[in-house]
Design an enzyme around this catalytic site. Structure first.
Site, short mmCIF file in Angstrom:
data_model
loop_
_atom_site.label_atom_id
_atom_site.label_comp_id
_atom_site.label_asym_id
_atom_site.label_seq_id
_atom_site.Cartn_x
_atom_site.Cartn_y
_atom_site.Cartn_z
N ASP A 187 63.72 14.78 69.45
CA ASP A 187 62.31 14.97 70.00
C ASP A 187 61.40 13.82 69.72
O ASP A 187 60.66 13.40 70.33
CB ASP A 187 61.64 16.37 69.43
CG ASP A 187 60.27 16.42 69.89
OD1 ASP A 187 60.05 16.45 71.16
OD2 ASP A 187 59.62 17.33 69.47
N HIS A 235 62.82 23.73 73.05
CA HIS A 235 62.26 23.25 71.98
C HIS A 235 60.89 23.51 71.82
O HIS A 235 60.31 23.59 70.89
CB HIS A 235 62.64 21.98 71.29
CG HIS A 235 62.03 20.99 71.89
ND1 HIS A 235 62.73 20.31 72.95
CD2 HIS A 235 61.00 20.05 71.63
CE1 HIS A 235 61.90 19.29 73.41
NE2 HIS A 235 61.07 19.25 72.58
N ASP A 236 60.07 23.28 72.91
CA ASP A 236 58.54 23.46 73.23
C ASP A 236 58.12 24.84 73.56
O ASP A 236 56.84 24.98 73.84
CB ASP A 236 57.90 22.48 73.65
CG ASP A 236 57.92 20.97 73.04
OD1 ASP A 236 57.99 20.94 71.76
OD2 ASP A 236 58.10 19.91 73.58
N HIS A 283 60.10 15.32 79.67
CA HIS A 283 60.37 15.25 78.11
C HIS A 283 61.55 16.10 77.67
O HIS A 283 62.36 15.41 77.01
CB HIS A 283 59.07 15.30 77.51
CG HIS A 283 59.21 15.81 75.96
ND1 HIS A 283 59.54 14.69 75.24
CD2 HIS A 283 59.08 16.93 75.26
CE1 HIS A 283 59.63 15.31 73.95
NE2 HIS A 283 59.73 16.38 74.08
N GLU A 326 56.11 27.08 71.02
CA GLU A 326 54.85 26.30 70.71
C GLU A 326 53.82 25.93 71.94
O GLU A 326 52.67 26.16 71.68
CB GLU A 326 55.30 25.12 70.15
CG GLU A 326 54.08 24.31 69.43
CD GLU A 326 54.49 23.01 68.79
OE1 GLU A 326 55.23 23.08 67.80
OE2 GLU A 326 54.11 22.08 68.98
N ASP A 327 54.33 25.99 73.13
CA ASP A 327 53.54 25.58 74.31
C ASP A 327 53.25 26.56 75.16
O ASP A 327 52.44 26.25 76.25
CB ASP A 327 53.92 24.05 74.90
CG ASP A 327 53.79 23.01 73.86
OD1 ASP A 327 53.08 23.24 73.03
OD2 ASP A 327 54.42 22.05 74.25
#
Length: 175
Positions: free
Chosen positions: A128, A69-70, A45, A73-74
């Site tokens: 995204d 970018h994630d 991804h 958050e993750d």
């Protein structure tokens, strides 16, 4: 005929940027190692997001942020760690697209508010979303979710981002 000087290795800003992006990719691969994107490693991804940005000529801090970018958050990565390793601009982009809250709706709303304060992040968010929508072709439930969210997404980010990317997103949603 005069002799040409031997080519010198690239040590300029482009080489530094490439090195920074490679470091971001390595960190993302490490932090997302246990995560999956459907049946694929999560890095697929991240590479898709980077490819979307590349298709429109975006690099620099956006290219580095594509890989990261994630992470906030993750994973257990913090915005402060991103800033220390990759600079404030990258950290701001990553933080702007990071949703916080209990529900998906709350997380989206928080990211949209931050993106409006940092408009350059709209380009990253569009990349995204394009990557996610294009990957959802084989997953009708995901595709339906992105279609259901699209009106609010457009309203929240109206006037921001790259018109060519908006056109690609709209086309992908209709495909």
């Amino acid at each position: 005929m005069p002799e040409r000087p031997a080519p010198q290795p690239s040590t300029g800003a482009k080489a530094d940027q490439d090195s920074l992006e490679a470091a971001a990719q390595r960190l993302a691969e490490e932090r997302h190692a246990a995560q999956r994107y459907g049946k694929l490693p999560y890095v697929v991804h991240l590479a898709q997001v980077r490819a979307v940005l590349s298709a429109y000529g975006y690099g620099g801090a956006l290219g580095v942020a594509a890989w990261l970018h994630d992470t906030v958050e993750d994973t257990d990565t913090t915005p402060e760690e991103i800033a220390a390793r990759f600079g404030e601009e990258v950290a701001t982009l990553v933080w702007a697209v990071t949703g916080t809250g209990e529900s998906r709706k709350e997380r989206n709303r928080s990211a949209y508010e931050k993106i409006r304060k940092h408009p350059q992040a709209a380009i990253l968010k569009l990349a995204d979303r394009i990557a996610n929508v294009e990957a959802s072709r084989e997953h009708p439930d995901k595709r339906a979710m992105y279609r259901d969210e699209h009106e609010a997404f457009e309203r929240a980010l109206a006037g921001l981002g790259d018109p060519r990317m908006w056109a690609r997103l709209r086309a992908a949603l209709l495909a």
